[in-house]
Structure formats: structure tokens, C-alpha cells
Motif scaffolding. Structure first.
Motif, PDB file in Angstrom:
ATOM      1  N   ALA A  22      20.838 -16.362  30.658  1.00  0.00           N
ATOM      2  CA  ALA A  22      20.103 -17.592  30.981  1.00  0.00           C
ATOM      3  C   ALA A  22      20.156 -17.790  32.488  1.00  0.00           C
ATOM      4  N   VAL A  23      19.002 -18.060  33.091  1.00  0.00           N
ATOM      5  CA  VAL A  23      18.926 -18.239  34.546  1.00  0.00           C
ATOM      6  C   VAL A  23      18.217 -19.562  34.839  1.00  0.00           C
ATOM      7  N   PRO A  24      18.523 -20.185  35.977  1.00  0.00           N
ATOM      8  CA  PRO A  24      17.887 -21.468  36.286  1.00  0.00           C
ATOM      9  C   PRO A  24      16.543 -21.340  36.997  1.00  0.00           C
ATOM     10  N   HIS A  25      16.219 -20.130  37.471  1.00  0.00           N
ATOM     11  CA  HIS A  25      15.024 -19.959  38.298  1.00  0.00           C
ATOM     12  C   HIS A  25      14.049 -18.962  37.682  1.00  0.00           C
ATOM     13  N   PHE A  26      12.778 -19.278  37.741  1.00  0.00           N
ATOM     14  CA  PHE A  26      11.733 -18.416  37.202  1.00  0.00           C
ATOM     15  C   PHE A  26      11.658 -17.083  37.945  1.00  0.00           C
ATOM     16  N   LEU A  27      11.802 -17.120  39.256  1.00  0.00           N
ATOM     17  CA  LEU A  27      11.527 -15.937  40.060  1.00  0.00           C
ATOM     18  C   LEU A  27      12.651 -14.916  40.031  1.00  0.00           C
ATOM     19  N   LEU A  28      13.810 -15.266  39.492  1.00  0.00           N
ATOM     20  CA  LEU A  28      14.897 -14.304  39.345  1.00  0.00           C
ATOM     21  C   LEU A  28      14.657 -13.384  38.155  1.00  0.00           C
ATOM     22  N   ALA A  29      14.083 -13.913  37.092  1.00  0.00           N
ATOM     23  CA  ALA A  29      13.946 -13.173  35.831  1.00  0.00           C
ATOM     24  C   ALA A  29      13.192 -11.849  35.973  1.00  0.00           C
ATOM     25  N   PRO A  30      12.054 -11.779  36.670  1.00  0.00           N
ATOM     26  CA  PRO A  30      11.351 -10.485  36.763  1.00  0.00           C
ATOM     27  C   PRO A  30      12.202  -9.389  37.404  1.00  0.00           C
ATOM     28  N   HIS A  31      13.022  -9.741  38.372  1.00  0.00           N
ATOM     29  CA  HIS A  31      13.870  -8.741  39.020  1.00  0.00           C
ATOM     30  C   HIS A  31      14.940  -8.234  38.053  1.00  0.00           C
ATOM     31  N   VAL A  32      15.490  -9.135  37.230  1.00  0.00           N
ATOM     32  CA  VAL A  32      16.480  -8.733  36.231  1.00  0.00           C
ATOM     33  C   VAL A  32      15.834  -7.792  35.220  1.00  0.00           C
ATOM     34  N   VAL A  33      14.659  -8.131  34.754  1.00  0.00           N
ATOM     35  CA  VAL A  33      13.960  -7.326  33.756  1.00  0.00           C
ATOM     36  C   VAL A  33      13.630  -5.939  34.311  1.00  0.00           C
ATOM     37  N   ALA A  34      13.242  -5.868  35.577  1.00  0.00           N
ATOM     38  CA  ALA A  34      12.847  -4.587  36.168  1.00  0.00           C
ATOM     39  C   ALA A  34      13.970  -3.568  36.154  1.00  0.00           C
ATOM     40  N   GLY A  35      15.215  -4.032  36.140  1.00  0.00           N
ATOM     41  CA  GLY A  35      16.339  -3.111  36.182  1.00  0.00           C
ATOM     42  C   GLY A  35      17.150  -3.073  34.910  1.00  0.00           C
ATOM     43  N   SER A  36      16.560  -3.498  33.786  1.00  0.00           N
ATOM     44  CA  SER A  36      17.315  -3.542  32.527  1.00  0.00           C
ATOM     45  C   SER A  36      16.359  -3.385  31.353  1.00  0.00           C
ATOM     46  N   ASP A  37      16.912  -3.463  30.143  1.00  0.00           N
ATOM     47  CA  ASP A  37      16.085  -3.438  28.931  1.00  0.00           C
ATOM     48  C   ASP A  37      15.858  -4.838  28.374  1.00  0.00           C
ATOM     49  N   LEU A  38      16.114  -5.857  29.185  1.00  0.00           N
ATOM     50  CA  LEU A  38      15.895  -7.230  28.744  1.00  0.00           C
ATOM     51  C   LEU A  38      14.403  -7.546  28.770  1.00  0.00           C
ATOM     52  N   VAL A  39      14.023  -8.580  28.051  1.00  0.00           N
ATOM     53  CA  VAL A  39      12.649  -9.055  28.022  1.00  0.00           C
ATOM     54  C   VAL A  39      12.669 -10.537  28.368  1.00  0.00           C
ATOM     55  N   VAL A  40      11.655 -10.979  29.088  1.00  0.00           N
ATOM     56  CA  VAL A  40      11.542 -12.402  29.397  1.00  0.00           C
ATOM     57  C   VAL A  40      10.142 -12.869  29.029  1.00  0.00           C
ATOM     58  N   THR A  41      10.055 -14.065  28.522  1.00  0.00           N
ATOM     59  CA  THR A  41       8.782 -14.707  28.231  1.00  0.00           C
ATOM     60  C   THR A  41       8.542 -15.751  29.300  1.00  0.00           C
ATOM     61  N   VAL A  42       7.423 -15.622  30.000  1.00  0.00           N
ATOM     62  CA  VAL A  42       7.196 -16.427  31.193  1.00  0.00           C
ATOM     63  C   VAL A  42       5.699 -16.685  31.345  1.00  0.00           C
ATOM     64  N   GLY A  43       5.345 -17.612  32.233  1.00  0.00           N
ATOM     65  CA  GLY A  43       3.944 -17.902  32.496  1.00  0.00           C
ATOM     66  C   GLY A  43       3.202 -16.701  33.036  1.00  0.00           C
ATOM     67  N   ALA A  44       1.940 -16.548  32.635  1.00  0.00           N
ATOM     68  CA  ALA A  44       1.158 -15.362  32.983  1.00  0.00           C
ATOM     69  C   ALA A  44       0.979 -15.190  34.481  1.00  0.00           C
ATOM     70  N   ARG A  45       0.856 -16.277  35.221  1.00  0.00           N
ATOM     71  CA  ARG A  45       0.618 -16.150  36.663  1.00  0.00           C
ATOM     72  C   ARG A  45       1.791 -15.470  37.358  1.00  0.00           C
ATOM     73  N   VAL A  46       2.989 -15.861  36.985  1.00  0.00           N
ATOM     74  CA  VAL A  46       4.178 -15.240  37.574  1.00  0.00           C
ATOM     75  C   VAL A  46       4.290 -13.790  37.123  1.00  0.00           C
ATOM     76  N   ALA A  47       4.121 -13.553  35.832  1.00  0.00           N
ATOM     77  CA  ALA A  47       4.269 -12.202  35.288  1.00  0.00           C
ATOM     78  C   ALA A  47       3.279 -11.234  35.935  1.00  0.00           C
ATOM     79  N   GLU A  48       2.024 -11.620  36.020  1.00  0.00           N
ATOM     80  CA  GLU A  48       0.997 -10.733  36.564  1.00  0.00           C
ATOM     81  C   GLU A  48       1.224 -10.457  38.045  1.00  0.00           C
ATOM     82  N   ALA A  49       1.717 -11.462  38.783  1.00  0.00           N
ATOM     83  CA  ALA A  49       1.997 -11.252  40.203  1.00  0.00           C
ATOM     84  C   ALA A  49       3.125 -10.252  40.396  1.00  0.00           C
ATOM     85  N   PHE A  50       4.187 -10.348  39.580  1.00  0.00           N
ATOM     86  CA  PHE A  50       5.314  -9.434  39.726  1.00  0.00           C
ATOM     87  C   PHE A  50       4.989  -8.041  39.198  1.00  0.00           C
ATOM     88  N   ALA A  51       4.065  -7.946  38.265  1.00  0.00           N
ATOM     89  CA  ALA A  51       3.666  -6.634  37.756  1.00  0.00           C
ATOM     90  C   ALA A  51       3.003  -5.799  38.841  1.00  0.00           C
TER      91      ALA A  51
END
Length: 298
Positions: free
Chosen positions: A224-253
Motif C-alpha cells: 500500500a502506497v500513499p502516492h499515485f506516482l510511486l506505483a508505476p515505478h514499483v510495478v515496472a520492477g516487480s510482478d505486482l499489478v496496480v489498478t489506476v486511472g488511465a491517464r496516469v497509466a498511459e503516460a507511464f507506459a
């Protein structure tokens, strides 16, 4: 003095300047009779003749001379008070505006908002502040000009206005090459994966948990994290999955080795709104800024 007719101040000011009953009346758009009547009221109010007739016109008494500067200052104050509000000129403005938003809202709005400021208002600065759960109090205190937050289900507090900015849908973000994600995610794989929960207030649960509960399913929240923008970086280096708003997800992709996929269950989207205090509603500068925020969100 609280019941003094403010028109009497104008009459006294004109008489002090013109030293002539008729000319003072013409200046104010009054007849000589109306001006004379006003002078009578002024004399009763101050207990002094104020002006005496001479061959040159009207000479002020000592009391009128004492009143001259205070009356002129009062006239200037009244003029400032009732003068038509000047328009906001962005190109020459030198000031700052502030937005209270979570990191998600700041991420969505800041780039385009800064583009408009640089283009139209080069001397205007932008302050991004954390948004409180009670953002209405932030606005009431003047800690922020606007707040950007998901739409509230309850009634807005008195004195707070709002308008929609955009609607958002939920998507899932996983690393590229995730062993459980091929073309998409099926429900069994999704519930077996370790999830990241974005919990700005530190509370468990959310739309994913509610949707799974309706199906009699659960998920494991491994982080569990308090910030939206931390989650994509965690996911990029692990097998975790995050459900997040499309605008953030598409930008980080576009900048991280992650993929955007649809969740295997239907999740309700959400509306993001802009909030501001009533006292700023008609202010030209604030109106311009709210329009800039609305445009940035589009």
C-alpha cells in the motif's frame, strides 16, 4: 454618522472645489435648489455655516477648511469602492495562483497548465499544494485558489462551488513480460497476483475490493502506497499489478517498461472536479485561472 447620506459628501466636495452653488450643482447633475437644500442639511449636520456668501461666490469657513482634505480622501475612497472592476490582463500580471491536488491531479494538470502560463502569463507563478480531505476548509482559509479532487457524494459545504473537469476510467498496469499477463488478465490470474493499493488516506479497500466482493472474491494487497506516482515505478520492477486511472497509466507506459491492460471485471469510473470558494467566483483573475485549469484538464 452611520446614517449620513453619502451624496452629501459629494456635494460638500463639489462646493469646496467650485466655491459656487450653481457650478457645484451642474458638476453633480443637480439643480440649484437641490444643491442649496443639500448645503442646508450639511450645515445642520456639522452645526456650522460651512460657506459664507461673498462677491466672489462662497468662501469656506474654518470648519469647512478643516473638512477639505478628509472629504477629498473620502471621495477618493468612494471612487475606488464603486469603480468598475478592472479586467485581468494575463500578459502583464505578476502574481501567483495555487492548486490543491493529489499527485495524480497535479500530474494530469501541471504540464498543460504551465504551457498556458508561459504562453499567456509569463510573470504568473504556479504553486501546487497537497489537497486535504477537508479541502473546503483549505479554500475557506485561502490556502489554495482551487482544489482538484474526485467528485463528492455528499452535499458541498456552504460557500464552495464546483464544476466537472474530466471523467476517468480504471485500467491495470503490469510490467512488460509479466508471466501471468498475455493479451489481457483473466479473473483467476488477477486475484492470484499481488496488488499495489494506492491509499492516499492510509485506509484499506477501494473499488477493486468492492467489485471482487460482489463476485465472492478477494485479492492480496502486498503493498500500500500513499502516492499515485510511486506505483508505476514499483510495478515496472516487480510482478505486482496496480489498478489506476488511465491517464496516469498511459503516460507511464510511454516512459517505463510497463503495459496497460483492462481489468477483468467492470469497475466504475470517477469524475474529477474543480472546487473554489464563493468569494473568488466573480474575481476576473480567478475566472481566468479557472478557465486555464479547465483547459489543461481537457
Amino acid at each position: 454618522m452611520a446614517t449620513v447620506d453619502l451624496n452629501l459628501v459629494r456635494v460638500l466636495g463639489a462646493l469646496l472645489d467650485e466655491r459656487h452653488l450653481t457650478r457645484a450643482g451642474k458638476r453633480l447633475g443637480l439643480t440649484q435648489s437641490a444643491t442649496s437644500h443639500a448645503l442646508g442639511r450639511l450645515r445642520r449636520l456639522f452645526g456650522d455655516p460651512l460657506f459664507v456668501r461673498t462677491s466672489r461666490g462662497l468662501d469656506p469657513t474654518a470648519r469647512a477648511q478643516e473638512l477639505a482634505e478628509p472629504v477629498r480622501e473620502a471621495m477618493r475612497a468612494l471612487d475606488r469602492c464603486f469603480r468598475a472592476e478592472e479586467p485581468f490582463v494575463a500578459a502583464s500580471a505578476a502574481r501567483s495562483f495555487s492548486v490543491a491536488a493529489a499527485d495524480y491531479g497535479s500530474f494530469v494538470l501541471a504540464p498543460k497548465l504551465l504551457e498556458r502560463l508561459e504562453r499567456e502569463a509569463p510573470n504568473v507563478d504556479l504553486w501546487l499544494r497537497p489537497v486535504d480531505a477537508s479541502f473546503a476548509e483549505q479554500l475557506a482559509r485561502g490556502d489554495a485558489d482551487v482544489a482538484v479532487a474526485p467528485a463528492r457524494s455528499d452535499e458541498l459545504p456552504a460557500g464552495i462551488r464546483s464544476r466537472p473537469l474530466y471523467r476517468e476510467r480504471f485500467v491495470c498496469l503490469v510490467r512488460k513480460g509479466h508471466p501471468l499477463v498475455k493479451k489481457g488478465i483473466d479473473l483467476a490470474s488477477w486475484t492470484s497476483m499481488r496488488h499495489v493499493l494506492i491509499a492516499p488516506r492510509g485506509a484499506p479497500g477501494g473499488v477493486v475490493d468492492e467489485a471482487l466482493a460482489q463476485l465472492g472474491k478477494r485479492r492480496r494487497v502486498a503493498l500500500a502506497v500513499p502516492h499515485f506516482l510511486l506505483a508505476p515505478h514499483v510495478v515496472a520492477g516487480s510482478d505486482l499489478v496496480v489498478t489506476v486511472g488511465a491517464r496516469v497509466a498511459e503516460a507511464f507506459a510511454e516512459i517505463l517498461p510497463v503495459r496497460v491492460v483492462d481489468p477483468p471485471v467492470k469497475l466504475p469510473g470517477f469524475e474529477v472536479r474543480m472546487y473554489w470558494h464563493e468569494r473568488h467566483h466573480r474575481d476576473p483573475a480567478q475566472q481566468w485561472f479557472r478557465d486555464a485549469v479547465r483547459e489543461a484538464a481537457g
